[in-house]
Each structure stands twice: as structure tokens, then as C-alpha cells.
Scaffold this active site. Sequence first.
Site, PDB file in Angstrom:
ATOM      1  CE  LYS A 118       2.076   1.489   5.349  1.00 25.52           C
ATOM      2  NZ  LYS A 118       1.371   2.455   5.956  1.00 25.52           N
ATOM      3  CE  LYS A 201      -3.535  -0.134   3.560  1.00 22.78           C
ATOM      4  NZ  LYS A 201      -3.971   0.904   4.743  1.00 22.78           N
ATOM      5  CE  LYS A 204      -3.781   8.967   5.376  1.00 20.40           C
ATOM      6  NZ  LYS A 204      -3.162   7.820   6.279  1.00 20.40           N
TER       7      LYS A 204
END
Length: 340
Positions: A118, A201, A204
Amino acid sequence: MAETTFTPRVFSGIKPSGGLTLGNYLGAIKRWVEMQGEGMETIYCVVDLHAITVWQDPHDLRAGTREVMAGLIAAGIDPEKSILFNQSQVPAHAELGWIFNCVARVGWMNRMTQFKDKAGKNAEKASLGLYAYPALMAADILAYHATHVPVGEDQKQHVELTRDIATKFNHDYKVDFFPITEPVIEGPATRVMNLRDGSKKMSKSGESDMERINMLDDAATIAKKFKKARTDPDPLPETLDGLAGRPEARNLVDIYAGLADITPEAVIAEYAGAGWGRFKPALADLAVAKLAPISEEMKRLMADAGELDRLMARGADQAEAIARPILERTYDIVGLVRSR
Ligand code: AQP
């Protein structure tokens, strides 16, 4: 020291950092619903404090929190059977999170792959909260002495860190106070991949909307996204082994299996030799059949924000009643004076 026996209790959470995806549904929520009938107390949380580890527009965060709450209820989490609330309304999470910041080691946090993914190349500019996130997640779980945590594969490392934190706390303070929680990673679709890149993956907050199926997508959008999903030119093989080295194809088979509640082997048995022109529309029809009733109910629930807020408040009261005594006992073990 005699081993403490902990009452089996389930905890899990989901971030309101965008609309719910098929990954959240198949990897986590579907299993959460099933666990309501397995004789354990179930506690499910919309983890808004985790969401703000990356920037959230305040208006979107409020709306997203209610949307996730509606999604969980629409998918089958029953507020009469489970404790369902948003994290920031139970301050014990943040308070225990601080204690665990002081238990977890910097070396452990440096190994967390989600932070690396991230934060990417911009780690210097990432929030301190994003780095400390797994210690707060440990607090979410251990504030309830939860013994089982149903999650997708991507959260396995964080549940392992939770176990390390519980073990170190128990060892340092010579107590048997926190349970060593088990991750529950089950089902054919524990890692749903991005429809445009089978090595990432489904998220959202991924860049393109075409890479994910959102729970609120309509039938035409779902059909379009599966039609455009990246695959290879080969038809589906005769056996599951034939999907080795074909991550995009494997992903679509796993999604089908997760939605149909069958094994990937059973999907292959039905579609061996089929081309994408046959399989993708069948997958889209199945996804619409499963998701449309949930999204309809979600929209109905989202129209009444007052009722969702009332349910969150009630769930938070129930959660607080469990977490507060565990937090107070933790303070006591640590040696913090509590004189009022
Ligand atoms: N692609 C996935 N496949 C299977 N399970 C998944 N989960 C998330 N993505 C997948 C599971 O959903 C639960 C809630 O996840 P989360 O919202 O707390 O955080 P996340 O894993 O970071 O989810 P996202 O969708 O990728 O959110 P963003 O993009 O905001 O970071 C967890 O149990 C997770 O395993």
C-alpha cells in the site's frame, strides 16, 4: 500456570474505504454469515479507524460506513444474531491499540507485506497509522478475546501478528490473558484477483473500476466486466491441474465456485473444454443471480440512514460491554493506575 480456556468467539472487520467488492463478499462476508449458525458469538465491525490510514473524504467516509453496514445486513449478517457496529464508537479499540503499539516490535511491522504494497515507493509519505494498522487490528480482535477470525488470504499475516502480540503480552506480563487467535481462511475464493491483472488482488480502492465487481454493480455492468476480464486464449482444461500457470483463468473458476458454493473441481467437471464465450456469460449470469438480491436490499437499507445509525449505536453498546472490562483488566495488568 494453568491454561485458560477461552469461550469460542468470532470477530472480523471490514474497512469502509470504498464500495464492497466481490472479493470482500467471497473472501470474508459469506463466511461471516455462515459462522452465525455455528454456535459461537459473532462480532462484526465496520473498521472506520482503519479506513483513515489513507485519506478519506469525510462525506464519503460517512456514506461508506453506512453503505458497508447496509451491505453486511443485506448479505445476511443479522443484527439480532451478531453484534454489528462501527469501530470508532467503541474507544476500547484505539485504547488497546496503543498498548499493542508498545508490545509490537518495529522489526515485526517491517515485515508486513500489506504496508509495503500500500505504501509502495512512497513509504516516507505514508501515514504512521498505515504502518501501525496491524497493531490496531490485533486490538480489534483481542479486545473481545476473539478466538476465531474469518478473513481472506490477504489478512493472514496480520492475524499471525495478532498471535505474536498476544503471545508477547502474555509472556512479558506473566499472564495467560489474551487468547492465541485462529485465522479462518476457508472456501474456494479466499483470494479473489483483479479482473485485469491476475497477479493483484481485487480491491475496493484499485485504480480502475473495470478491475473489480462491486456489490452495487447492475447486471449490465457485471456482464461487461466479466466479458472484458483478462484471460488467455485457451479453453478451460479437463482437470484443475490444467489451470496451473493460468492465474486469470483460475481466478474466474474460483469466483464461479465461490458463488455457486461448489469446488473448483466441480466447475471444471461442468465446463471442461468450454471457451470463454460460453464460460464468461454463465459466470456473469451466476454473479447477477447471487448479487442482485443483495444489492436491492442494500439500496433499500441505505435509504434509511437513521435506522442504520441506530443499529450501529446499539451494536456499539453491546460491543462496549464486552471490550471495556477486558481493556480495564489490561490496564491493570500493565500497571496503569485507575483511580476513578
Ligand atoms: N480480493 C480479495 N479476495 C478475498 N478476500 C478479500 N478481502 C479483501 N479483498 C479480498 C477480505 O475482505 C475483508 C475486509 O477487507 P478490508 O476491507 O478490511 O481490507 P482489504 O483487505 O484491504 O480490502 P480491500 O478491498 O483491498 O480494501 P482497500 O482497497 O481499501 O485496501 C478481509 O477479511 C479481507 O481479507
